[in-house]
Scaffold this motif. Structure first.
Motif, PDB file in Angstrom:
ATOM      1  N   ILE A 168       0.857  -1.179   0.000  1.00  0.00           N
ATOM      2  CA  ILE A 168       0.000   0.000   0.000  1.00  0.00           C
ATOM      3  C   ILE A 168       0.894   1.230   0.000  1.00  0.00           C
ATOM      4  CG2 ILE A 168      -1.778   1.299   1.257  1.00  0.00           C
ATOM      5  CD1 ILE A 168      -2.685  -1.330   2.507  1.00  0.00           C
ATOM      6  N   THR A 169       0.652   2.151  -0.930  1.00  0.00           N
ATOM      7  CA  THR A 169       1.450   3.374  -1.001  1.00  0.00           C
ATOM      8  C   THR A 169       0.556   4.584  -0.761  1.00  0.00           C
ATOM      9  OG1 THR A 169       1.159   3.631  -3.403  1.00  0.00           O
ATOM     10  CG2 THR A 169       3.032   2.313  -2.643  1.00  0.00           C
ATOM     11  N   PHE A 170       1.102   5.572  -0.088  1.00  0.00           N
ATOM     12  CA  PHE A 170       0.383   6.817   0.202  1.00  0.00           C
ATOM     13  C   PHE A 170       1.309   7.962  -0.206  1.00  0.00           C
ATOM     14  CE2 PHE A 170      -3.054   8.567   3.133  1.00  0.00           C
ATOM     15  CZ  PHE A 170      -2.890   9.877   2.723  1.00  0.00           C
ATOM     16  N   GLN A 218      13.227   7.646   6.312  1.00  0.00           N
ATOM     17  CA  GLN A 218      14.399   8.170   5.607  1.00  0.00           C
ATOM     18  C   GLN A 218      14.083   9.579   5.146  1.00  0.00           C
ATOM     19  OE1 GLN A 218      14.976   5.309   2.451  1.00  0.00           O
ATOM     20  NE2 GLN A 218      16.448   4.139   3.658  1.00  0.00           N
ATOM     21  N   ALA A 219      15.083  10.474   5.254  1.00  0.00           N
ATOM     22  CA  ALA A 219      14.835  11.868   4.868  1.00  0.00           C
ATOM     23  C   ALA A 219      16.055  12.499   4.234  1.00  0.00           C
ATOM     24  CB  ALA A 219      14.396  12.677   6.079  1.00  0.00           C
ATOM     25  N   LEU A 226      10.675  13.261   2.876  1.00  0.00           N
ATOM     26  CA  LEU A 226      10.523  12.200   3.866  1.00  0.00           C
ATOM     27  C   LEU A 226       9.817  10.986   3.262  1.00  0.00           C
ATOM     28  CD1 LEU A 226      10.755  11.347   6.892  1.00  0.00           C
ATOM     29  CD2 LEU A 226       8.451  12.300   7.202  1.00  0.00           C
ATOM     30  N   ALA A 227      10.333   9.816   3.559  1.00  0.00           N
ATOM     31  CA  ALA A 227       9.705   8.553   3.172  1.00  0.00           C
ATOM     32  C   ALA A 227       9.662   7.657   4.399  1.00  0.00           C
ATOM     33  CB  ALA A 227      10.491   7.878   2.058  1.00  0.00           C
ATOM     34  N   VAL A 228       8.493   7.089   4.671  1.00  0.00           N
ATOM     35  CA  VAL A 228       8.307   6.256   5.856  1.00  0.00           C
ATOM     36  C   VAL A 228       7.796   4.893   5.420  1.00  0.00           C
ATOM     37  CG1 VAL A 228       7.211   6.041   8.111  1.00  0.00           C
ATOM     38  CG2 VAL A 228       7.732   8.318   7.193  1.00  0.00           C
ATOM     39  N   GLN A 229       8.511   3.851   5.808  1.00  0.00           N
ATOM     40  CA  GLN A 229       8.127   2.476   5.507  1.00  0.00           C
ATOM     41  C   GLN A 229       7.569   1.846   6.771  1.00  0.00           C
ATOM     42  OE1 GLN A 229       8.792   1.264   2.317  1.00  0.00           O
ATOM     43  NE2 GLN A 229       7.715  -0.669   2.678  1.00  0.00           N
ATOM     44  N   MET A 230       6.402   1.222   6.666  1.00  0.00           N
ATOM     45  CA  MET A 230       5.741   0.636   7.830  1.00  0.00           C
ATOM     46  C   MET A 230       5.162  -0.724   7.465  1.00  0.00           C
ATOM     47  SD  MET A 230       3.687   4.100   8.946  1.00  0.00           S
ATOM     48  CE  MET A 230       3.507   4.592   7.228  1.00  0.00           C
ATOM     49  N   GLY A 254       5.878  14.847  -1.378  1.00  0.00           N
ATOM     50  CA  GLY A 254       6.492  15.478  -2.531  1.00  0.00           C
ATOM     51  C   GLY A 254       5.876  16.836  -2.792  1.00  0.00           C
ATOM     52  N   PRO A 255       6.384  17.561  -3.800  1.00  0.00           N
ATOM     53  CA  PRO A 255       5.854  18.886  -4.110  1.00  0.00           C
ATOM     54  C   PRO A 255       4.428  18.805  -4.641  1.00  0.00           C
ATOM     55  CG  PRO A 255       7.412  18.191  -5.788  1.00  0.00           C
ATOM     56  CD  PRO A 255       7.491  17.183  -4.698  1.00  0.00           C
TER      57      PRO A 255
END
Length: 407
Positions: A149-151, A187-188, A199-203, A216-217
């Motif tokens: 799942i990606t957000f 990760q940032a 910022l990218a957050v993996q859960m 993102g922009p």
């Protein structure tokens, strides 16, 4: 319903604008409005502005309070404590603070006093969100087995504060979609402590599907894109940046687009949740406990960036009952250790007394087990305190799988 404002920020102004356009509720009083006072007066011609927020403790002014975020979050938390003690229902802009312990403290007070705090987290109440959740839970032939799942969140302001606040709102949706988060890694870029623009957050959640949240922009009129990625296709929920139509697209050989929720009022849904909480009905949306979980996960992002590794999350009970149980468990372990230490100490004293021929001391020390027995009896008596102080009529649980019909 007559409402009052405690503070104001961009989120509060958007809430009021939606409220005036789509509901019959009325905002009649406000305080600490700051730079947003002029704009709010234009939206609310009959708004009365007071100088002292303590006036809200008298429920004759309004039936409920809409509480905005404040840079000094500890001051805002203290105000919420007093509102809870005065039994004043409140809608709270989320996240109200960045410190999870402050949020959980409010949850303990709310539980003890059976107060009403409703976070402004309406996204999970949209009918398109419910349809996406059904796909995540039950699957669809067009998608094949789900893989992740990606957000994707698109923000015009990607400062640290803005990104953290947005993640705290979005992660509530992901928890509702995939269950409680078990692990989190963030990760940032090279400047991990300060660079949140990428910022990218993996859960991972209860469904054991990888969850990935990225920022993102800004991209035109799109605010967010949530995708269920399967081996055969994707289901994509597109959320507009301004009030508009959410769309859910389920991919197959021919793309099937379903349009849901032509009119969706976040303020109306949040206030409906407030009414349910006041009448002690089960909530369809996020509870204050859910808001606490989201703030904790947002705080965990910073910990992950500092440590540069995955953080394992544990299901802790921050209620008054949970704190009591934790204290009793620690005290029980302490008594066991103390019993061993006392036995060793008494044995040494008995040896010394025998060495010097002090028979009275030896006889007295033979009664030391009574001391330990007394401590154990006190410990057992403390255990019944939990059943004495436990509320007899707890709040009704949130209805996880029920969603109100569209407006």
């Amino acid at each position: 319903m007559r409402l009052a404002l405690l503070g104001a920020d961009d989120q509060t102004v958007a809430f009021v604008r939606d409220l005036t356009a789509n509901t019959t509720h009325e905002v009649v009083w406000g305080t600490e409005l700051g730079d947003h006072e002029t704009e709010l007066r234009q939206l609310l011609p009959r708004l009365q502005v007071g100088a002292h927020w303590e006036s809200l403790l008298d429920r004759s002014i309004a039936a409920a309070v809409v509480v905005a975020r404040l840079p000094d979050s500890e001051l805002r938390i203290e105000q919420l404590r007093k509102l809870l003690q005065a039994e004043v229902p409140a809608v709270v802009m989320h996240p109200i603070c960045e410190i999870m312990l402050l949020a959980y403290e409010l949850e303990m007070i709310r539980t003890d006093l059976r107060g009403v705090l409703v976070p402004d987290l309406p996204d999970r109440l949209h009918p398109a969100s419910n349809a996406l959740r059904e796909l995540a839970r039950r699957g669809a032939p067009q998608l094949g087995p789900l893989e992740q799942i990606t957000f994707e969140r698109f923000l015009p302001d990607r400062s640290r504060a803005a990104v953290k606040a947005q993640f705290a709102r979005d992660v509530d949706f992901l928890r509702w979609l995939d269950g409680d988060i078990a692990r989190l890694a963030a990760q940032a870029g090279s400047q991990a402590d300060s660079n949140y623009a990428n910022l990218a957050v993996q859960m991972s959640g209860a469904l054991e599907l990888p969850l990935r949240w990225t920022v993102g922009p800004q991209q035109g009129t799109l605010a967010a894109r949530i995708a269920l990625v399967g081996s055969e296709g994707q289901a994509v929920l597109a959320i507009p940046a301004v009030a508009g139509e959410w769309t859910l697209t389920v991919a197959n050989e021919a793309i099937d687009v379903r349009t849901l929720g032509e009119v969706f009022s976040p303020a109306a849904r949040t206030l409906r949740e407030l009414e349910r909480a006041v009448s002690r009905q089960s909530l369809h949306g996020a509870s204050w406990a859910d808001a606490c979980e989201a703030i904790e996960l947002s705080e965990t992002v910073q910990r992950s960036l500092k440590r540069g590794r995955t953080i394992e999350l544990h299901d802790e009970d921050f209620s008054e009952s949970g704190r009591f149980k934790g204290t009793m468990a620690s005290l029980g372990c302490g008594l066991l250790v103390a019993g061993v230490v006392i036995a060793l100490f008494i044995a040494v004293l008995q040896w010394v007394f025998r060495l010097f021929g002090w028979r009275a001391g030896v006889i007295f020390l033979r009664r030391w087990p009574l001391l330990v027995l007394g401590l154990l009896l006190v410990f057992l008596l403390l255990q019944i305190l939990l059943s004495i102080v436990r509320p007899a009529d707890p709040d009704p649980p949130a209805a996880e799988d029920s969603v109100e019909p569209p407006d």
